[in-house]
Design a protein around this motif. Structure first.
Motif, mmCIF file in Angstrom:
data_model
loop_
_atom_site.group_PDB
_atom_site.id
_atom_site.type_symbol
_atom_site.label_atom_id
_atom_site.label_comp_id
_atom_site.label_asym_id
_atom_site.label_seq_id
_atom_site.Cartn_x
_atom_site.Cartn_y
_atom_site.Cartn_z
ATOM 1 N N GLY B 15 0.788 -1.227 0.000
ATOM 2 C CA GLY B 15 0.000 0.000 0.000
ATOM 3 C C GLY B 15 0.817 1.272 0.000
ATOM 4 O O GLY B 15 0.271 2.365 0.132
ATOM 5 N N ASP B 19 -2.211 3.625 -0.978
ATOM 6 C CA ASP B 19 -2.959 4.024 0.221
ATOM 7 C C ASP B 19 -3.280 5.514 0.214
ATOM 8 O O ASP B 19 -2.676 6.275 -0.535
ATOM 9 N N SER B 20 -4.216 5.906 1.095
ATOM 10 C CA SER B 20 -4.426 7.329 1.311
ATOM 11 C C SER B 20 -3.146 7.886 1.943
ATOM 12 O O SER B 20 -2.626 7.315 2.900
ATOM 13 N N GLY B 22 -0.511 7.808 0.245
ATOM 14 C CA GLY B 22 0.509 7.019 -0.432
ATOM 15 C C GLY B 22 1.204 7.815 -1.525
ATOM 16 O O GLY B 22 0.901 8.989 -1.758
#
Lengths: 224, 219
Positions: B15, B19-20, B22
């Motif tokens: 991630g 990912d947030s 990321g």
């Protein structure tokens, strides 16, 4: 104004620190950059630089100039942060700033020193050879002095951008006029930040003026 | 594990990219800020540079202003505007627009001013209007220097957008500031690599656009 009056000594100390961090890299960087630039030019037999005639010379010149430009893509903040990793210093050590900014000065000055040596007329160098100057003496007595005006122009740009970059070190806790910015933001004191900006700009103007004077002092034949 | 292995591990962690917060998100933020800043800087610098280069009026002012702007510390402007305007996007965008104006203006102005006056006179003698001279003669001839200024400004902006993270915004500088707070070196090294690669890729794209847009005669 009140803020400045009550903190005059602190601002003075920070200005001195800022001055050190901007001047030392410019001096060391220039001393390193000029030979690199001269190397990139190749041998100038009969006044012509070989870089225009041989592909090896062209390659060397391109390599030197482009690798210098590559350095420039790295943010100054990042370079300050990475230095302890390379040098093994503590993160707030002044040495980080010296080395990081020296690298920037090299990146900038290689370029303008190449331009500076380019600006020296091949005819002048041929004339010097004809008068019996050997390569080394010709470099110190003719080529280098004639390259000074363009080099000073590059140095002025390098010094002014350096002065602005030094303040970024404050983000990682290295003391300079930039400390007034981070501290002013934290304590909600616009006066402190404005003092820092004005002091930085004044420092840049004064040093720029001094460099220009040094340039005309070194090239007195232009005004004589 | 040495620092390179650790950085590699950071890049390849689960991630890390998607990912947030990321890498993809930070890259997009970084590009978005940079684009916005360059857009506003161009909006101001290009018309002024064209006008001054074409008419020759106010040359001294432009040279003086570009020099003075270079001396302004971006971090100082950023913190000052942040105090005045609050922690939004406005403050850092204005601070960085001021940074980007200098190289852009210098490129446009010097590009136009460097066009041979004989060429401009020839165009005028052909009956071209001033607008036609500017857009069909001076602009194409000045393209290499204008692109030089644009590439210079772009490199500076992409590198400097990293300090926007200092006032709680996103972008790749987030990894530097957050990594610094916890002395997480792999994360900081990753940030440096990402910013440098981003700058190189964008510069290469601009070089390609420059090749496509400049007339073969001026290459």
């Amino acid at each position: 104004m009140n803020w400045l009056q009550s903190n005059l000594q602190h601002v003075g100390e920070l200005t001195a620190l800022h001055l050190l961090q901007s001047i030392i890299p410019v001096i060391i960087g220039t001393i390193i950059a000029v030979p690199i630039a001269r190397f990139a030019m190749g041998r100038r037999r009969d006044g012509r630089s070989t870089e225009r005639t041989t592909s090896a010379g062209k390659l060397r010149r391109g390599l030197v100039i482009n690798s210098a430009a590559l350095l420039y893509t790295i943010p100054s903040l990042a370079l300050f942060v990475l230095m302890p990793l390379v040098l093994g210093t503590s993160i707030t050590s002044l040495l980080n700033v010296y080395v990081a900014l020296t690298l920037y000065v090299i990146a900038m000055m290689v370029r303008s020193a190449v331009d500076a040596f380019d600006s020296v007329s091949p005819v002048t160098l041929e004339a010097a050879t004809a008068m019996g100057y050997r390569t080394t003496r010709r470099f110190w007595a003719v080529e280098l002095p004639l390259a000074v005006p363009v080099m000073i122009a590059g140095l002025r740009v390098a010094l002014v951008s350096n002065i602005s970059m030094v303040s970024v070190g404050a983000v990682i806790g290295i003391q300079s006029l930039g400390t007034l910015f981070t501290d002013g933001l934290r304590r909600d004191l616009p006066a402190e930040i404005i003092t820092g900006i004005v002091a930085t700009v004044l420092l840049a103007l004064v040093l720029d003026r001094l460099l220009a004077l040094l340039g005309s002092f070194l090239t007195r034949w232009r005004t004589a | 594990m040495n620092i390179f292995d650790k950085t590699w591990a950071w890049f390849t962690a689960d991630g890390a990219w998607t990912d947030s917060g990321g890498i993809f998100q930070r890259l997009l933020e970084h590009l978005g800020y940079s684009g916005l800043i360059l857009f506003f800087a161009a909006l101001i610098a290009i018309p002024i540079g064209l006008w001054v280069g074409h008419t020759g009026k106010g040359e001294n002012i432009v040279v003086g202003v570009t020099g003075a702007l270079r001396a302004l510390p971006t971090l100082g402007l950023l913190t000052l505007f942040a105090l005045w305007m609050g922690l939004g996007l406005t403050a850092p965008v204005i601070a960085l627009v001021i940074l980007a104006i200098s190289p852009l203006l210098a490129g446009v102005y010097s590009g136009i001013a460097a066009v041979d006056p004989i060429t401009v006179d020839a165009a005028r003698a052909q009956g071209m209007t001033e607008w036609q001279i500017l857009t069909r003669v001076e602009l194409p001839l000045a393209a290499p220097l204008i692109f030089g200024g644009l590439r210079n400004a772009t490199l500076q902006v992409i590198a400097t957008v990293t300090i926007m993270a200092y006032i709680n915004l996103g972008g790749l500088g987030r990894y530097l500031i957050d990594g610094l707070a916890v002395r997480d070196y792999p994360r900081m090294v990753a940030a440096v690599v990402l910013v440098a690669v981003l700058a190189l890729v964008v510069d290469a794209l601009l070089a390609l656009i420059q090749r496509a847009l400049t007339s073969p005669g001026t290459r």
